[in-house]
Design a protein around this motif. Structure first.
Motif, short mmCIF file in Angstrom:
data_model
loop_
_atom_site.label_atom_id
_atom_site.label_comp_id
_atom_site.label_asym_id
_atom_site.label_seq_id
_atom_site.Cartn_x
_atom_site.Cartn_y
_atom_site.Cartn_z
N GLY A 56 0.95 -1.20 -0.13
CA GLY A 56 -0.01 0.03 -0.01
C GLY A 56 0.84 1.51 -0.01
N THR A 57 2.06 1.11 0.27
CA THR A 57 2.85 2.13 0.27
C THR A 57 4.14 1.84 -0.61
OG1 THR A 57 4.14 1.40 2.28
CG2 THR A 57 2.11 3.20 2.52
N PRO A 58 5.02 2.91 -0.89
CA PRO A 58 6.27 2.51 -1.93
C PRO A 58 7.13 1.97 -0.93
CG PRO A 58 5.58 4.81 -2.39
CD PRO A 58 4.79 4.36 -1.24
N GLY A 59 7.94 0.81 -1.56
CA GLY A 59 8.99 0.08 -1.07
C GLY A 59 10.43 0.66 -1.10
N ALA A 60 11.48 0.00 -0.63
CA ALA A 60 12.69 0.20 -0.45
C ALA A 60 13.26 0.45 -1.91
CB ALA A 60 13.50 -0.74 0.17
N ALA A 61 12.66 -0.10 -2.95
CA ALA A 61 13.14 0.08 -4.47
C ALA A 61 12.77 1.69 -4.94
CB ALA A 61 12.57 -1.15 -5.39
N TYR B 16 13.49 3.67 6.07
CA TYR B 16 13.00 4.07 7.45
C TYR B 16 13.30 5.68 7.72
CZ TYR B 16 10.37 -0.45 7.68
OH TYR B 16 9.55 -1.43 7.57
N THR B 17 14.37 6.29 6.95
CA THR B 17 14.58 7.63 7.34
C THR B 17 14.28 8.54 6.05
OG1 THR B 17 16.79 7.16 6.73
CG2 THR B 17 16.43 6.99 9.23
N SER B 18 13.73 7.87 5.13
CA SER B 18 13.14 8.38 3.93
C SER B 18 11.93 9.12 4.25
CB SER B 18 13.22 7.72 2.83
OG SER B 18 12.10 6.62 3.04
N GLU B 19 11.41 10.00 3.57
CA GLU B 19 9.97 10.70 3.47
C GLU B 19 9.02 9.60 3.27
OE1 GLU B 19 7.30 14.10 2.07
OE2 GLU B 19 9.15 13.92 0.86
N THR B 20 9.15 8.68 2.59
CA THR B 20 8.20 7.58 2.27
C THR B 20 8.19 6.52 3.54
OG1 THR B 20 8.44 7.83 -0.15
CG2 THR B 20 7.72 5.65 0.80
N GLY B 21 9.47 6.30 3.86
CA GLY B 21 9.44 5.34 5.10
C GLY B 21 8.90 5.81 6.50
N ALA B 22 9.31 6.88 6.54
CA ALA B 22 8.90 7.61 7.86
C ALA B 22 7.45 8.34 7.99
CB ALA B 22 10.08 8.75 8.27
N SER B 23 6.81 8.63 6.93
CA SER B 23 5.62 9.25 6.91
C SER B 23 4.55 8.63 6.34
CB SER B 23 5.64 10.67 6.45
OG SER B 23 5.99 10.53 5.04
N LYS B 24 4.84 7.54 5.45
CA LYS B 24 3.71 6.83 4.72
C LYS B 24 3.80 5.10 5.42
CE LYS B 24 3.85 9.60 0.61
NZ LYS B 24 3.92 9.32 -0.95
N ASP B 25 4.89 4.54 5.56
CA ASP B 25 4.79 3.14 6.21
C ASP B 25 4.72 3.29 7.66
OD1 ASP B 25 4.87 0.44 6.32
OD2 ASP B 25 7.08 0.49 6.61
N LEU B 26 5.67 4.35 8.13
CA LEU B 26 5.41 4.68 9.81
C LEU B 26 4.54 5.97 9.90
CD1 LEU B 26 9.32 4.20 10.88
CD2 LEU B 26 7.39 2.45 10.97
N VAL B 27 4.38 6.21 10.99
CA VAL B 27 3.45 7.47 11.18
C VAL B 27 4.44 8.53 12.10
CG1 VAL B 27 1.62 8.49 12.73
CG2 VAL B 27 1.33 6.12 11.74
#
Length: 209
Positions: free
Chosen positions: A57-62, A166-177
């Protein structure tokens, strides 16, 4: 079905549509060291990123922005990931798969990486702080400290992938809260299957594989 790696991973699907088009400029990244070293192959890096944290549901590490960060961090030697580390990982993957990882069919890559990942074993327990009296009795001041446990090449590269995501904008704000300033104190919060973790681990210090 996503491959089964360590519990922290295996939760995304295919890479962002069109993302590969943003990566050719990175193909020359990496340092060339001794005979056991290899320059970074960004295509293989992207494949590894997609296997570790695929897109759902959210972009991955690729995601191209994540891969660019990892390539830049690699070139700077972040987390002790160097050309020698990459060369060791390529040899480990080739040994597990019977041929170079880049030449494996896509249907086999997940199983080969899972085999290398399984060799890491389960995550170890957090360090236990011993009482001063116990420390003095068991470890006299004159005794040298035990040598650190050597980390495998995949352990280092996987940790860098997790840190990059997990320190990217995607990981920190879309996968995490991401919540910069909590609005109130909640002493008890219900946890459901839909609950997402908060991105409080700002620099991923505990994301070692």
């Amino acid at each position: 079905m996503a491959m089964q790696l360590s519990p922290i991973v295996s939760r995304r699907g295919l890479m962002v549509a069109g993302g590969a088009a943003a990566l050719p400029a990175l193909a020359g990244c990496g340092r060339v060291g001794d005979a056991a070293s290899e320059p970074l192959d960004v295509d293989i890096l992207q494949q590894l990123c997609d296997l570790v944290i695929p897109r759902t549901g959210t972009p991955g590490a690729a995601d191209p922005s994540v891969v660019r960060w990892i390539a830049t961090a690699y070139d700077a030697g972040v987390a002790d990931v160097t050309a020698a580390t990459w060369g060791e990982l390529m040899r480990d993957l080739e040994k597990a798969g019977g041929q170079p990882f880049g030449s494996l069919p896509a249907s086999r890559r997940a199983a080969v990486l899972a085999k290398v990942d399984a060799a890491l074993g389960p995550p170890g327990p957090p360090p236990v702080k011993r009482a001063a009296a116990t420390t003095a009795a068991q470890h006299p001041p004159s005794a040298p400290p035990p040598p650190p446990t050597a980390r495998s090449a995949w352990s280092k590269v996987k940790a860098l992938i997790l840190r990059g995501y997990y320190t990217s904008e995607t990981g920190a704000s879309k996968d995490l809260v991401y919540e910069l300033v909590p609005g109130r104190y909640d002493p008890a919060v219900a946890v459901t299957p839909a609950t997402r973790a908060y991105s409080t681990d700002s620099d991923a210090r505990n994301m070692n594989a």
